[in-house]
Enzyme design. Structure first.
Site, PDB file in Angstrom:
ATOM      1  N   HIS A   4       0.833  -1.102  -0.132  1.00  0.00           N
ATOM      2  CA  HIS A   4      -0.057  -0.110   0.125  1.00  0.00           C
ATOM      3  C   HIS A   4       0.854   1.260   0.130  1.00  0.00           C
ATOM      4  O   HIS A   4       0.367   2.497   0.227  1.00  0.00           O
ATOM      5  CB  HIS A   4      -0.985   0.077   1.237  1.00  0.00           C
ATOM      6  CG  HIS A   4      -1.807  -1.046   1.314  1.00  0.00           C
ATOM      7  ND1 HIS A   4      -1.459  -2.313   1.751  1.00  0.00           N
ATOM      8  CD2 HIS A   4      -3.028  -1.459   0.804  1.00  0.00           C
ATOM      9  CE1 HIS A   4      -2.441  -3.113   1.783  1.00  0.00           C
ATOM     10  NE2 HIS A   4      -3.448  -2.652   1.020  1.00  0.00           N
ATOM     11  N   GLY A  20      -4.774  10.880  10.851  1.00  0.00           N
ATOM     12  CA  GLY A  20      -5.401   9.842  10.267  1.00  0.00           C
ATOM     13  C   GLY A  20      -5.931  10.437   8.668  1.00  0.00           C
ATOM     14  O   GLY A  20      -5.853   9.495   7.626  1.00  0.00           O
ATOM     15  N   ARG A  24      -4.087  16.128   5.984  1.00  0.00           N
ATOM     16  CA  ARG A  24      -3.314  16.827   7.178  1.00  0.00           C
ATOM     17  C   ARG A  24      -1.955  16.530   7.157  1.00  0.00           C
ATOM     18  O   ARG A  24      -1.158  17.080   7.442  1.00  0.00           O
ATOM     19  CB  ARG A  24      -3.847  16.207   8.652  1.00  0.00           C
ATOM     20  CG  ARG A  24      -5.265  16.619   8.961  1.00  0.00           C
ATOM     21  CD  ARG A  24      -5.308  17.824   9.856  1.00  0.00           C
ATOM     22  NE  ARG A  24      -6.573  18.209  10.303  1.00  0.00           N
ATOM     23  CZ  ARG A  24      -7.244  19.327  10.075  1.00  0.00           C
ATOM     24  NH1 ARG A  24      -6.452  20.155   9.705  1.00  0.00           N
ATOM     25  NH2 ARG A  24      -8.365  19.395  10.536  1.00  0.00           N
ATOM     26  N   ARG A  43      -3.978   5.112  -3.402  1.00  0.00           N
ATOM     27  CA  ARG A  43      -5.268   5.260  -2.523  1.00  0.00           C
ATOM     28  C   ARG A  43      -5.323   6.892  -1.949  1.00  0.00           C
ATOM     29  O   ARG A  43      -6.175   6.919  -1.114  1.00  0.00           O
ATOM     30  CB  ARG A  43      -5.574   4.070  -1.594  1.00  0.00           C
ATOM     31  CG  ARG A  43      -5.684   2.877  -1.968  1.00  0.00           C
ATOM     32  CD  ARG A  43      -5.823   1.752  -0.879  1.00  0.00           C
ATOM     33  NE  ARG A  43      -5.931   0.692  -1.426  1.00  0.00           N
ATOM     34  CZ  ARG A  43      -7.244  -0.237  -1.539  1.00  0.00           C
ATOM     35  NH1 ARG A  43      -8.175   0.309  -1.008  1.00  0.00           N
ATOM     36  NH2 ARG A  43      -7.208  -1.381  -2.048  1.00  0.00           N
ATOM     37  N   ARG A  87       1.139   9.042  16.329  1.00  0.00           N
ATOM     38  CA  ARG A  87       0.027   9.501  15.869  1.00  0.00           C
ATOM     39  C   ARG A  87      -0.226  10.778  16.440  1.00  0.00           C
ATOM     40  O   ARG A  87      -0.055  11.232  17.482  1.00  0.00           O
ATOM     41  CB  ARG A  87      -1.132   8.426  16.488  1.00  0.00           C
ATOM     42  CG  ARG A  87      -2.471   9.117  16.136  1.00  0.00           C
ATOM     43  CD  ARG A  87      -3.462   7.710  16.119  1.00  0.00           C
ATOM     44  NE  ARG A  87      -4.821   7.960  16.507  1.00  0.00           N
ATOM     45  CZ  ARG A  87      -5.362   8.985  15.810  1.00  0.00           C
ATOM     46  NH1 ARG A  87      -5.210   9.465  14.726  1.00  0.00           N
ATOM     47  NH2 ARG A  87      -6.817   9.084  16.163  1.00  0.00           N
ATOM     48  N   GLY A  89      -3.769  12.849  16.233  1.00  0.00           N
ATOM     49  CA  GLY A  89      -5.191  12.627  15.959  1.00  0.00           C
ATOM     50  C   GLY A  89      -6.155  13.471  16.829  1.00  0.00           C
ATOM     51  O   GLY A  89      -5.761  14.249  17.546  1.00  0.00           O
ATOM     52  N   SER A  90      -7.455  13.413  16.386  1.00  0.00           N
ATOM     53  CA  SER A  90      -8.357  13.912  17.260  1.00  0.00           C
ATOM     54  C   SER A  90      -9.111  12.916  17.943  1.00  0.00           C
ATOM     55  O   SER A  90      -9.207  11.601  17.772  1.00  0.00           O
ATOM     56  CB  SER A  90      -9.290  14.687  16.345  1.00  0.00           C
ATOM     57  OG  SER A  90      -9.977  13.708  15.296  1.00  0.00           O
ATOM     58  N   GLU A 179     -11.270   7.400  20.330  1.00  0.00           N
ATOM     59  CA  GLU A 179     -10.683   7.682  18.952  1.00  0.00           C
ATOM     60  C   GLU A 179     -10.678   6.431  18.239  1.00  0.00           C
ATOM     61  O   GLU A 179     -11.345   5.523  18.925  1.00  0.00           O
ATOM     62  CB  GLU A 179      -9.356   8.463  18.928  1.00  0.00           C
ATOM     63  CG  GLU A 179      -8.277   7.837  19.797  1.00  0.00           C
ATOM     64  CD  GLU A 179      -7.493   6.700  19.281  1.00  0.00           C
ATOM     65  OE1 GLU A 179      -7.995   5.477  19.573  1.00  0.00           O
ATOM     66  OE2 GLU A 179      -6.433   6.797  18.366  1.00  0.00           O
ATOM     67  N   MET A 180      -9.923   6.027  17.176  1.00  0.00           N
ATOM     68  CA  MET A 180     -10.363   4.897  16.580  1.00  0.00           C
ATOM     69  C   MET A 180      -8.768   4.178  15.964  1.00  0.00           C
ATOM     70  O   MET A 180      -9.058   3.379  15.171  1.00  0.00           O
ATOM     71  CB  MET A 180     -11.161   5.168  15.336  1.00  0.00           C
ATOM     72  CG  MET A 180     -12.510   5.920  15.602  1.00  0.00           C
ATOM     73  SD  MET A 180     -13.639   5.961  14.461  1.00  0.00           S
ATOM     74  CE  MET A 180     -14.137   4.292  14.108  1.00  0.00           C
ATOM     75  N   GLU A 181      -7.922   4.460  16.568  1.00  0.00           N
ATOM     76  CA  GLU A 181      -6.696   3.993  15.707  1.00  0.00           C
ATOM     77  C   GLU A 181      -5.681   3.344  16.975  1.00  0.00           C
ATOM     78  O   GLU A 181      -4.899   2.479  16.838  1.00  0.00           O
ATOM     79  CB  GLU A 181      -6.047   4.738  15.053  1.00  0.00           C
ATOM     80  CG  GLU A 181      -6.528   5.068  13.667  1.00  0.00           C
ATOM     81  CD  GLU A 181      -7.721   6.261  14.000  1.00  0.00           C
ATOM     82  OE1 GLU A 181      -7.661   6.882  14.971  1.00  0.00           O
ATOM     83  OE2 GLU A 181      -8.629   6.315  13.087  1.00  0.00           O
ATOM     84  N   SER A 203     -11.624  17.041  19.862  1.00  0.00           N
ATOM     85  CA  SER A 203     -12.375  17.820  18.618  1.00  0.00           C
ATOM     86  C   SER A 203     -13.852  17.808  19.081  1.00  0.00           C
ATOM     87  O   SER A 203     -14.575  18.709  18.201  1.00  0.00           O
ATOM     88  CB  SER A 203     -12.306  17.160  17.528  1.00  0.00           C
ATOM     89  OG  SER A 203     -12.627  15.837  17.382  1.00  0.00           O
ATOM     90  N   ASP A 204     -14.112  17.141  20.100  1.00  0.00           N
ATOM     91  CA  ASP A 204     -15.771  17.243  20.339  1.00  0.00           C
ATOM     92  C   ASP A 204     -15.894  16.369  21.738  1.00  0.00           C
ATOM     93  O   ASP A 204     -14.935  15.822  22.238  1.00  0.00           O
ATOM     94  CB  ASP A 204     -16.567  16.183  19.231  1.00  0.00           C
ATOM     95  CG  ASP A 204     -15.947  15.074  19.199  1.00  0.00           C
ATOM     96  OD1 ASP A 204     -15.002  14.815  18.364  1.00  0.00           O
ATOM     97  OD2 ASP A 204     -16.549  13.884  19.674  1.00  0.00           O
ATOM     98  N   ARG A 217     -10.233  23.260  14.257  1.00  0.00           N
ATOM     99  CA  ARG A 217      -9.571  21.919  14.449  1.00  0.00           C
ATOM    100  C   ARG A 217      -8.211  22.189  13.828  1.00  0.00           C
ATOM    101  O   ARG A 217      -7.050  21.487  14.229  1.00  0.00           O
ATOM    102  CB  ARG A 217     -10.164  20.986  13.295  1.00  0.00           C
ATOM    103  CG  ARG A 217     -11.506  20.293  14.401  1.00  0.00           C
ATOM    104  CD  ARG A 217     -11.824  18.975  13.800  1.00  0.00           C
ATOM    105  NE  ARG A 217     -12.505  19.219  12.358  1.00  0.00           N
ATOM    106  CZ  ARG A 217     -13.593  19.454  12.412  1.00  0.00           C
ATOM    107  NH1 ARG A 217     -14.615  19.752  13.368  1.00  0.00           N
ATOM    108  NH2 ARG A 217     -14.099  19.502  11.026  1.00  0.00           N
TER     109      ARG A 217
HETATM  110  N1  ADE Z   1     -12.372  11.016  16.710  1.00  0.00           N
HETATM  111  C1  ADE Z   1     -12.636  12.391  17.262  1.00  0.00           C
HETATM  112  N2  ADE Z   1     -13.889  12.474  17.723  1.00  0.00           N
HETATM  113  C2  ADE Z   1     -14.154  10.971  17.670  1.00  0.00           C
HETATM  114  C3  ADE Z   1     -15.597  10.454  18.408  1.00  0.00           C
HETATM  115  N3  ADE Z   1     -16.420  11.221  19.015  1.00  0.00           N
HETATM  116  N4  ADE Z   1     -15.496   9.165  18.245  1.00  0.00           N
HETATM  117  C4  ADE Z   1     -14.412   8.359  17.554  1.00  0.00           C
HETATM  118  N5  ADE Z   1     -13.378   8.952  17.089  1.00  0.00           N
HETATM  119  C5  ADE Z   1     -13.480  10.405  17.187  1.00  0.00           C
END
Ligand code: ADE
Length: 232
Positions: A4, A20, A24, A43, A87, A89-90, A179-181, A203-204, A217
């Site tokens: 990849h 991610g 960015r 990709r 990493r 990230g947010s 987050e997700m990673e 970020s939230d 952001r």
């Molecule tokens: N990354 C930033 N905000 C998130 C959220 N609310 N859930 C999962 N990943 C995120």
């Protein structure tokens, strides 16, 4: 080239920043690096190498979620010899005292993903940040007068939950944000004996429902990217 990543041998630096979002990665490369090359466009997952204050650094988008992040992380480590993975990230806040734009060091990562279930025969593995990178990030944040927090984060497999309140159990047990990673990144770094750290900007908030704007952001992202670049 790996499956990849289209880089030639030697084009990726030993130290890499991993947002991610590939745009960015481009923004970091254009804003902070000199003598930059783009080594990957496969990709649209852009990767760049340049210098920051004379030191060679790469920055590579990973995409969203543990599976995508693990594909890039695996290839960077095993095919390109990357040794330090940071990493940037947010994350969404799970705690009331975490405000928008706060910066969090993910010391460990709980997860809803099954990546380690089979590997550890149903027992629980605790993906953990590398102590040296954590220490360096804390020292650098002090020098730059950046207020940071640190703790356990959740690497979730889904962004949209059926039940909004499902975050509360994690929050009760001290998980700072979602987050997700990170759980995937830390697991692979440990497996291959390299160093990893996730630096996250809030970020939230799942507690208050607040969200940052795209412009906000970008600014928050800049602070985090500078911290990551300075600490390496
Ligand atoms: N990354 C930033 N905000 C998130 C959220 N609310 N859930 C999962 N990943 C995120």
């Amino acid at each position: 080239m790996s499956v990849h990543i289209d880089a030639k041998p030697g084009e990726v630096a030993e130290t890499i920043l991993l947002p991610g979002d590939p745009l960015r990665a481009q923004w970091i490369a254009e804003t902070y690096l000199e003598d930059t090359i783009c080594y990957n466009q496969v990709r649209g997952m852009l990767g760049f190498t340049g210098t920051y204050k004379g030191k060679r650094i790469s920055v590579q988008g990973t995409g969203m979620g543990i599976p995508s992040c693990m594909i890039y992380t695996h290839e960077l480590i095993t095919e390109y010899g990357v040794k330090n993975l940071i990493r940037v990230g947010s994350a969404g806040a799970y705690q009331a005292d975490l405000k928008l734009h706060d910066i969090v060091l993910a010391l460990s990562a709980s997860t809803t993903s099954g990546i380690n279930q089979e590997r550890f025969k149903g027992y629980t593995y605790a993906p953990t940040a590398h102590f040296e990178l954590v220490t360096r990030a804390i020292e650098q944040a002090k020098k730059m007068a950046i207020d940071i927090k640190g703790g356990n984060v959740l690497s979730a497999d889904t962004f949209y939950e059926d039940r909004f309140e499902s975050y509360e159990q994690w929050a009760k047990f001290g998980v700072l944000c979602v987050e997700m990673e990170t759980a995937g990144l830390y697991t692979l770094a440990a497996k291959h004996g390299v160093k990893a750290l996730s630096i996250l900007t809030i970020s939230d908030s799942l507690v208050t429902g607040e969200r940052t704007t795209a412009a906000e952001r970008e600014k928050g992202f800049g602070t985090m990217a500078q911290l990551a670049l300075e600490m390496v």
